[in-house]
Design an enzyme around this catalytic site. Structure first.
Site, PDB file in Angstrom:
ATOM      1  CG  ASP A 121      42.064   3.825 -12.610  1.00 29.51           C
ATOM      2  OD1 ASP A 121      42.254   4.227 -11.634  1.00 29.51           O
ATOM      3  OD2 ASP A 121      40.940   3.931 -13.343  1.00 29.51           O
ATOM      4  CG  ASP A 173      39.752   7.095 -11.532  1.00 26.44           C
ATOM      5  OD1 ASP A 173      39.227   6.400 -12.431  1.00 26.44           O
ATOM      6  OD2 ASP A 173      40.253   6.565 -10.618  1.00 26.44           O
ATOM      7  CG  ASP A 211      38.907   5.297 -16.009  1.00 27.28           C
ATOM      8  OD1 ASP A 211      39.176   4.656 -17.138  1.00 27.28           O
ATOM      9  OD2 ASP A 211      38.468   4.535 -15.005  1.00 27.28           O
TER      10      ASP A 211
HETATM   11  P1  ATP Z   1      42.149   2.263  -7.911  1.00 21.75           P
HETATM   12  O1  ATP Z   1      43.360   2.882  -7.058  1.00 21.75           O
HETATM   13  O2  ATP Z   1      42.265   0.755  -7.719  1.00 21.75           O
HETATM   14  O3  ATP Z   1      41.869   2.638  -9.320  1.00 21.75           O
HETATM   15  P2  ATP Z   1      39.768   3.461  -7.450  1.00 21.75           P
HETATM   16  O4  ATP Z   1      38.976   3.581  -5.986  1.00 21.75           O
HETATM   17  O5  ATP Z   1      40.250   4.896  -8.079  1.00 21.75           O
HETATM   18  O6  ATP Z   1      41.002   2.479  -7.066  1.00 21.75           O
HETATM   19  P3  ATP Z   1      38.263   2.998  -9.726  1.00 21.75           P
HETATM   20  O7  ATP Z   1      38.095   1.487  -9.983  1.00 21.75           O
HETATM   21  O8  ATP Z   1      39.166   3.497 -10.677  1.00 21.75           O
HETATM   22  O9  ATP Z   1      38.927   2.659  -8.270  1.00 21.75           O
HETATM   23  O10 ATP Z   1      36.827   3.611  -9.610  1.00 21.75           O
HETATM   24  C1  ATP Z   1      36.863   4.980  -8.912  1.00 21.75           C
HETATM   25  C2  ATP Z   1      35.374   5.391  -9.006  1.00 21.75           C
HETATM   26  O11 ATP Z   1      34.816   5.685 -10.104  1.00 21.75           O
HETATM   27  C3  ATP Z   1      34.838   4.323  -8.096  1.00 21.75           C
HETATM   28  O12 ATP Z   1      34.218   4.993  -6.850  1.00 21.75           O
HETATM   29  C4  ATP Z   1      33.743   3.787  -8.967  1.00 21.75           C
HETATM   30  O13 ATP Z   1      32.474   3.599  -8.330  1.00 21.75           O
HETATM   31  C5  ATP Z   1      33.734   4.780  -9.874  1.00 21.75           C
HETATM   32  N1  ATP Z   1      33.412   4.043 -11.259  1.00 21.75           N
HETATM   33  C6  ATP Z   1      34.383   3.282 -12.004  1.00 21.75           C
HETATM   34  N2  ATP Z   1      33.771   2.752 -12.998  1.00 21.75           N
HETATM   35  C7  ATP Z   1      32.494   3.339 -13.246  1.00 21.75           C
HETATM   36  C8  ATP Z   1      31.379   3.278 -13.898  1.00 21.75           C
HETATM   37  N3  ATP Z   1      31.405   2.332 -14.911  1.00 21.75           N
HETATM   38  N4  ATP Z   1      30.132   4.021 -13.621  1.00 21.75           N
HETATM   39  C9  ATP Z   1      30.207   4.737 -12.664  1.00 21.75           C
HETATM   40  N5  ATP Z   1      31.083   4.963 -11.738  1.00 21.75           N
HETATM   41  C10 ATP Z   1      32.396   4.146 -11.740  1.00 21.75           C
HETATM   42 MN    MN Z   2      40.873   4.530  -9.815  1.00 19.51          MN
HETATM   43 MN    MN Z   3      38.906   4.296 -12.758  1.00 17.88          MN
END
Ligand code: ATP
Ligand code: MN
Ligand code: MN
Length: 366
Positions: free
Chosen positions: A204, A206, A290
């Site tokens: 995703d 962020d 997100d």
């Molecule tokens: P990817 O490339 O798979 O998206 P990512 O490291 O960006 O990997 P994400 O699941 O998008 O993974 O999460 C990004 C960050 O946001 C992580 O550090 C996670 O701890 C934080 N995070 C995700 N969901 C929540 C939540 N519901 N509440 C607090 N922090 C969150």
């Molecule tokens: Mn992510």
């Molecule tokens: Mn995310």
């Protein structure tokens, strides 16, 4: 090259937040195996087991060279009995028999397929499997009721399981910036998550949104979402409002790592560039995005908390609690000894409060 005998022993800190972990992994043969077992444990709601495998994999990711013999691992932290058995199997046989049998198991395959649907977690997938549903075809014909998120997830299944590229993340960043500029001048958008750590792809994208004047960010999310919706950029969105100020137990409740920012889980409709157009002639693709809005006073904590990796975050909180008697969240840092909040305007300050060497995002890939 070294032949057996004098194999240098590695010296590695036991918390992932004390280590520099780049994307340059010299032990992917081992970390892939351990990550798969971690994932399988998580899919089966065995969180303790999942964390143990994640910690072992993270330790190996931080090693400066490839491990070729078990003796190199002597004295290293984070490697439990089970992880060592898996590592030994891979070093001796090229593959882990446990990983191979997991990958081939009907249950693992079904859990992967079903949790690959946005909005479907391990518990729902397990319920469906117990009802005899192992794939999307069976789910579609099962008569199971899907919620709005799951319907969107099923509809855009292929797109959402296709990794998002950095170029796509940047294109979405421009759209989000435009949305934010249109509804409140001076607002700032920051890329977080895996792309901020330098990853080339992600599941995703962020973003964190704030405004330099405290309080101006209140009510920002619904306006941003309305703008995006009016421009036809959203295929799905669910906004959760800020529950931080209203919470009875005050900020930074230590036991919870879920934050309370105003946030939006969405699916964007991203128009493809000419080069990416596929045989189907579909000119757009669905991308998970997100969005999180943070007041400027909490922004440094939000940036740190949303940059990840997930294990790095978990280890930061464990370090804060166990080694410093502090509680860290994506909102604040509370010092339980001094009984007060520690203010910070940068990630560097937060690492300093925690008594940790500053680790930049590109080295938080634990
Ligand atoms: P990817 O490339 O798979 O998206 P990512 O490291 O960006 O990997 P994400 O699941 O998008 O993974 O999460 C990004 C960050 O946001 C992580 O550090 C996670 O701890 C934080 N995070 C995700 N969901 C929540 C939540 N519901 N509440 C607090 N922090 C969150
Ligand atoms: Mn992510
Ligand atoms: Mn995310």
């Amino acid at each position: 090259p070294q032949i057996s005998g004098s194999v240098a022993l590695f010296s590695v800190s036991s918390y992932a937040c004390q280590r520099r972990t780049t994307l340059d992994n010299h032990n992917s043969n081992l970390t892939d195996a351990l990550s798969l077992l971690a994932e399988n444990a998580e899919l089966n709601n065995e969180d303790g087991r999942g964390v143990a495998f994640r910690r072992a994999a993270a330790l190996l990711k931080a090693l400066p060279t490839q491990v070729i013999s078990m003796s190199q691992l002597r004295g290293l932290p984070c490697l439990g009995e089970h992880s060592l058995r898996v590592i030994k199997d891979v070093l001796e046989n090229g593959v882990s028999s446990e990983v191979e049998s997991t990958k081939q198991s009907k249950r693992y395959k079904a859990l992967k397929i079903l949790t690959g649907i946005f909005g479907v977690g391990a518990k729902t997938a397990d319920r469906w499997i117990r009802a005899g549903i192992y794939n999307l075809e069976q789910l579609r014909h099962s008569g199971q009721t899907l919620n709005r998120a799951q319907k969107a997830g099923l509809e855009h299944y292929d797109d959402l399981n296709e990794p998002v590229t950095k170029a796509e993340a940047d294109a979405i960043g421009e759209i989000v910036q435009k949305a934010v500029d249109s509804v409140l001048t001076g607002s700032q958008v920051a890329l977080s998550g895996g792309f901020r750590r330098g990853k080339l792809t992600g599941h995703d994208v962020d973003f964190l949104i704030t405004h330099p004047e405290e309080g101006k960010e209140v009510g920002l999310m619904p306006k941003v979402v309305a703008w995006l919706e009016s421009q036809g950029f959203l295929l799905y969105q669910k906004t959760t409002r800020n529950s931080y100020l209203e919470s009875k137990d005050g900020p930074a409740r230590p036991a919870s790592n879920m934050d309370r920012f105003e946030r939006c889980f969405s699916i964007f409709k991203l128009t493809k560039g000419k080069e990416q157009e596929t045989a189907s002639h579909k000119i757009w693709r669905a991308v998970r995005v997100d969005l999180v809005v943070s007041p400027i006073s909490q922004f440094a904590f939000a940036v740190l908390g949303w940059t990840g990796s997930k294990l790095f975050e978990r280890e930061l909180r464990r370090w804060a609690g166990h080694e410093k008697n502090m509680s860290l969240s994506s909102h604040a840092l509370f010092d339980n000894t001094q009984n007060k909040y520690l203010r910070a305007t940068s990630e560097e300050e937060i690492f300093a409060y925690l008594g940790l060497e500053y680790i930049p995002p590109s080295e938080r890939n634990a």
